[in-house]
Design an enzyme around this catalytic site. Sequence first.
Site, mmCIF file in Angstrom:
data_model
loop_
_atom_site.group_PDB
_atom_site.id
_atom_site.type_symbol
_atom_site.label_atom_id
_atom_site.label_comp_id
_atom_site.label_asym_id
_atom_site.label_seq_id
_atom_site.Cartn_x
_atom_site.Cartn_y
_atom_site.Cartn_z
ATOM 1 N N GLY A 101 0.835 -1.206 0.000
ATOM 2 C CA GLY A 101 0.000 0.000 0.000
ATOM 3 C C GLY A 101 0.869 1.256 0.000
ATOM 4 O O GLY A 101 0.610 2.207 -0.752
ATOM 5 N N ILE A 102 1.897 1.256 0.817
ATOM 6 C CA ILE A 102 2.795 2.418 0.882
ATOM 7 C C ILE A 102 3.560 2.563 -0.433
ATOM 8 O O ILE A 102 3.728 3.672 -0.950
ATOM 9 C CB ILE A 102 3.798 2.265 2.060
ATOM 10 C CG1 ILE A 102 3.060 2.259 3.402
ATOM 11 C CG2 ILE A 102 4.876 3.332 2.016
ATOM 12 C CD1 ILE A 102 2.518 3.597 3.853
ATOM 13 N N GLY A 125 -11.871 4.524 21.685
ATOM 14 C CA GLY A 125 -12.019 3.103 21.945
ATOM 15 C C GLY A 125 -13.439 2.748 22.321
ATOM 16 O O GLY A 125 -14.287 3.628 22.493
ATOM 17 N N CYS A 147 -12.072 11.393 21.403
ATOM 18 C CA CYS A 147 -13.303 10.611 21.417
ATOM 19 C C CYS A 147 -13.516 9.947 22.786
ATOM 20 O O CYS A 147 -13.891 10.622 23.719
ATOM 21 C CB CYS A 147 -13.311 9.612 20.260
ATOM 22 S SG CYS A 147 -14.986 9.197 19.761
ATOM 23 N N ARG A 177 -20.956 6.924 19.515
ATOM 24 C CA ARG A 177 -22.377 6.763 19.774
ATOM 25 C C ARG A 177 -22.788 7.642 20.968
ATOM 26 O O ARG A 177 -23.866 8.178 21.022
ATOM 27 C CB ARG A 177 -22.593 5.293 20.122
ATOM 28 C CG ARG A 177 -23.904 4.741 19.707
ATOM 29 C CD ARG A 177 -23.904 3.221 19.844
ATOM 30 N NE ARG A 177 -23.773 2.565 18.568
ATOM 31 C CZ ARG A 177 -22.917 1.580 18.297
ATOM 32 N NH1 ARG A 177 -22.092 1.150 19.222
ATOM 33 N NH2 ARG A 177 -22.893 1.040 17.107
ATOM 34 N N HIS A 211 -12.488 12.923 15.833
ATOM 35 C CA HIS A 211 -11.152 12.342 15.642
ATOM 36 C C HIS A 211 -10.341 13.211 14.690
ATOM 37 O O HIS A 211 -10.360 12.987 13.474
ATOM 38 C CB HIS A 211 -11.275 10.951 15.002
ATOM 39 C CG HIS A 211 -11.838 9.907 15.902
ATOM 40 N ND1 HIS A 211 -11.062 9.193 16.781
ATOM 41 C CD2 HIS A 211 -13.097 9.437 16.045
ATOM 42 C CE1 HIS A 211 -11.824 8.322 17.433
ATOM 43 N NE2 HIS A 211 -13.067 8.456 17.010
ATOM 44 N N GLU A 261 -7.356 13.111 14.103
ATOM 45 C CA GLU A 261 -6.232 12.361 13.511
ATOM 46 C C GLU A 261 -6.510 11.874 12.092
ATOM 47 O O GLU A 261 -5.592 11.576 11.342
ATOM 48 C CB GLU A 261 -5.830 11.180 14.407
ATOM 49 C CG GLU A 261 -6.818 10.031 14.530
ATOM 50 C CD GLU A 261 -7.822 10.182 15.678
ATOM 51 O OE1 GLU A 261 -8.115 11.337 16.076
ATOM 52 O OE2 GLU A 261 -8.320 9.157 16.172
HETATM 53 N N1 GLN Z 1 -17.199 4.266 22.761
HETATM 54 C C1 GLN Z 1 -17.412 5.656 22.677
HETATM 55 C C2 GLN Z 1 -18.710 6.005 21.947
HETATM 56 O O1 GLN Z 1 -19.253 5.187 21.260
HETATM 57 C C3 GLN Z 1 -16.231 6.344 22.015
HETATM 58 C C4 GLN Z 1 -16.008 5.919 20.596
HETATM 59 C C5 GLN Z 1 -14.619 6.233 20.112
HETATM 60 O O2 GLN Z 1 -13.726 6.523 20.887
HETATM 61 N N2 GLN Z 1 -14.405 6.140 18.827
HETATM 62 O O3 GLN Z 1 -19.196 7.085 22.053
#
Ligand code: GLN
Length: 551
Positions: free
Chosen positions: A31-32, A364, A391, A472, A515, A517
């Site tokens: 890919g790179i 996460g 997040c 979410r 995000h 990033e």
């Molecule tokens: N689990 C959290 C949510 O659903 C954060 C999601 C995440 O960090 N991408 O809101």
Amino acid sequence: MPTDSETQYDPSLGRKFIFVTGGVMSGLGKGITAASVGRLLKNAGFEVTAVKIDPYLNVDAGTMNPFQHGEVYVLADGGEVDLDLGNYERFLGIEMSSDHNITTGKTYQHVIERERAGDYLGKTVQIIPHITDDIKRRVREVAEGTDVCIVEVGGTVGDIEGMPYLEALRQFAHEEDEEDILFTHVTLVPYSKNGEQKTKPTQHSVKEVRSIGLQPDVIVGRCEQPLEPATKEKIALFCDIPTDAVFSNPDVEDVYHVPLVVEDEGLDAYVLERLALEEEAIPADERENEWREVVTTDKSGEVDVALVGKYDLEDAYMSIHESLKHAGFELGVDANVRWVAADEMAEHHTERLRGADAVIVPGGFGMRGTEGKIEAATYARENDVPFLGLCLGFQMAVVEYARNVLGLEGAHSAEMDPETPHPVIDILPEQYEVEEMGGTMRLGEHTTVIEPETLAYELYGDTACVERHRHRYEVNPEYFDRFEGEPMAFSGTAGNRMEILELEDHPYFLGTQFHPEYSSRPGTPSPPFVGLLEAALDGRGEVAYDEEVTA
Ligand code: GLN
């Protein structure tokens, strides 16, 4: 074989295709390599795009475990895709849509839906031609309006899952003009114990490619060192290609240097010639040099960044690592990332964070490690250590503040603790109904309104920013008033959704529900990451947070 009317093509469009397959083993960085060739073609003045084919049955990467597959990359349109698309966006400086990630799940789902709708008029629906036609259609659609489209087939040649794709590409090449298609095979050239470059694995994998009717035009050998002339000759002879169509892709310290290496090898010149693009190309000495300038910036300093996450795997947080590199290019500093196991924090408390110049708590899902993430936020807040919560990291910073500053005992996110007396993070009331029917994720680009005279405003230099989302849960509106007049303030919002938080009287404490990033690029780094590294540099040398830390 009858051709599906959907796949009618028009060779007069003149666009070119570079097919990229991999041999010997996965993880060679094809890919790179492909993205690097794409970057050089872009520098030569062409509109370049890419498609990543993932021969798995998942419809998209949204449900995939980051430990197995690396991070789920999120596109502007909300597509949850393979992390290779992140590389293409970063290398090509383009924005892609979900259509740029073809999976077996998507293809089969579409063909089966059409079959159910009676579109095939009673015919037997088969892998050839129906699935292969669908694959070709998707590739052509993505390529529309561009000059060159790179098509990377995931996995290794010979995998059963990959067969329909290789067959589709074979047909594709047959249908297009020869000078519009270039087959590139990326393979491994290992060293024997006595230091010799071995070509046998390459020979075997090319044999495999040829047995399915494909003949590579170009072979790229991944090797620790550049391929020796004798190695190239051997590969050329046994694989039936000219010696000057064999290229090296040696190990480099930074993936962003691969385009430079590939250019030195002359791969871009060869590709331009072979695709008959030479005349249209900007002459080599007039091409833009911005990439080289950015990625070879002198680094005059280093900062240590602790990443408090769940997975001890760089790929699981790839875009964060890349964003730190981009910010590092901007500031002339190397960010050394050390991973700190969030779920071991309870045991070691924050001792693992000591000495870090900055702390990042990434996104996460799920309970594991959340207490550690909360503890990391406390540590950064109390010890004036620059902090960036992304997040879930943003959400845990809110929980931390609610528990330890607002005194809301047992506060948590309802995702982690449905019984919490203080669900400071929760699903919005209007979402509950939908949620019971299977759940909806807030995905992709959304606008955040930024409050003037805040850190967020200083960073983005604007009263709004557009960033990508994948979550979410949200800050619970029932708790908004508890934050009024507090040092922790929400400086970015989208309606009743809290998007950015920051802390007064702290060198740098920022959390984002989005995000950032995913939109950082070399040359246009993400503001929250630049801010973090700047603050980390400022804080260096002030042993501000040594003794007082509670171990
Ligand atoms: N689990 C959290 C949510 O659903 C954060 C999601 C995440 O960090 N991408 O809101």
